[in-house]
Each structure stands twice: as structure tokens, then as C-alpha cells.
Design a protein around this motif. Sequence first.
Motif, mmCIF file in Angstrom:
data_model
loop_
_atom_site.group_PDB
_atom_site.id
_atom_site.type_symbol
_atom_site.label_atom_id
_atom_site.label_comp_id
_atom_site.label_asym_id
_atom_site.label_seq_id
_atom_site.Cartn_x
_atom_site.Cartn_y
_atom_site.Cartn_z
ATOM 1 N N PHE A 51 0.627 -0.794 -0.075
ATOM 2 C CA PHE A 51 -0.114 0.015 -0.101
ATOM 3 C C PHE A 51 0.662 0.795 0.097
ATOM 4 C CE2 PHE A 51 -3.589 -2.625 1.775
ATOM 5 C CZ PHE A 51 -4.680 -2.310 0.474
ATOM 6 N N SER A 52 2.135 1.152 0.829
ATOM 7 C CA SER A 52 2.937 2.509 0.954
ATOM 8 C C SER A 52 3.835 2.582 -0.604
ATOM 9 C CB SER A 52 3.900 2.351 2.133
ATOM 10 O OG SER A 52 5.002 0.600 1.653
ATOM 11 N N TRP A 53 3.983 1.438 -1.122
ATOM 12 C CA TRP A 53 3.910 1.476 -2.732
ATOM 13 C C TRP A 53 3.648 2.519 -4.296
ATOM 14 C CZ3 TRP A 53 7.871 -2.648 -4.259
ATOM 15 C CH2 TRP A 53 9.436 -2.875 -3.033
ATOM 16 N N TYR A 54 2.231 2.016 -3.650
ATOM 17 C CA TYR A 54 1.098 3.016 -4.651
ATOM 18 C C TYR A 54 0.375 3.840 -4.430
ATOM 19 C CZ TYR A 54 1.798 -1.823 -7.147
ATOM 20 O OH TYR A 54 2.021 -2.959 -8.403
ATOM 21 N N SER A 55 0.975 3.893 -3.532
ATOM 22 C CA SER A 55 -0.073 5.641 -2.457
ATOM 23 C C SER A 55 0.782 6.348 -3.150
ATOM 24 C CB SER A 55 0.191 5.553 -1.219
ATOM 25 O OG SER A 55 1.349 5.414 -0.757
#
Length: 200
Positions: A51-55
Amino acid sequence: MTKTVNIEKLDRLVLWLIGAILVYSAVIFVAAYLSGVHMGTWVWDRHQNQFSWYSRPIFMIPAAYYAYRRKLYHVFGLMALLATSLFWFDAPTTVSPTVSAYLQWEERLFFTNTSKLPLVALTLSVIIFLFLLFYAFWQRNVWYGLVVINAGTILKIIVSIAFGQEAGMASIMPSLTSLLIINLFAWVLYKRRPKPSPPQ
């Protein structure tokens, strides 16, 4: 006049929201520290949550917008959110071998390497990239800003694959997904721009 007032109210609301999320980030960070965990490991484990990569577009798009409007506090606040988003999400119960290999490669290259040159190069690259990006929008040159973010993202993929080889492949999908969202958003805005009035 009413439209201007509403925009100013929205700007203040965004600042309050940024502040609230930063307070939340500080609370979970301090709570982890007081629990006695190793902070580097704690952050790294949570960073494995993709999630932290795609946010990233959630922060980059409004930051570019506020740079265009020359709202410095908003830009810095959104970049602080981008940095703290690394540890917002719980560590995943299972991590794909591709993601794990990529993060291990990053850790070896930037943090456990005896040479500090890669970490210094990474830090300078990020600073230069963000400066060029927000300077372009600050100068109201949207096309130059898009060129910077596209070139910077593609260069990141190339460097990851060149140095990380198979492990570097994990950076492709999140980077291209972010790029697709940002370019699609720019295209929608371009299509919705006011049409110039025909000459009389």
C-alpha cells in the motif's frame, strides 16, 4: 469572491488534515519506540506493505497542484506525508519473494553497504528530482513538470533493473502504475481545460 473564499477554506481544511495525519504518524512512531522494538526494523517491515508503494500519486498529484498555486506549506506537508507513509500500514503477514528480494537489495545497497556513496547519491537524486518537479509547477509550466516526473520515474526503473537486476524488477509495476495515474489525471485536466474563445 465566494469561489475564492471556498477555495481558501478548502486550503485550510487540507492543512488541518495534513497536520492530523502527521500527528497520527508521530503517535504510532512514538508508541513503537516506547514498546522497545528496533525502529529501523519496524519501519522496514511495515514498508513491505505495498500500500505504501502504490500510494504515491495520492501525495504527488495534490503536491504538484499546490506548487502550481504556490502554497509552500501544503507542498512540504504533503511531502512529509509521503515520507511517513512508509510506516502507516501494518507489516504484511506474507511478503512475495519479489518484494522481499527488492527490499533486501535496497537495504544492502543503501543501508548496510560500507560505502555511503549510494545513499548520498540516492538522497541527492531525490532532492534534485523534487526540486525540478515542484519548480516546474511553481513556474506554472505543467508540461515541463510532466516531463520531469516521467523521466525521473523511468530513470528509477532503469537504475533499479541495472543495479538490482532480477530484484529490481519489483519496482516496475508500482512505478508504472503511479505514472499511469498521474498522466491520466493530467490528460483529464487537459481535456477539461476551458476552450479559448473564437476570434470575433
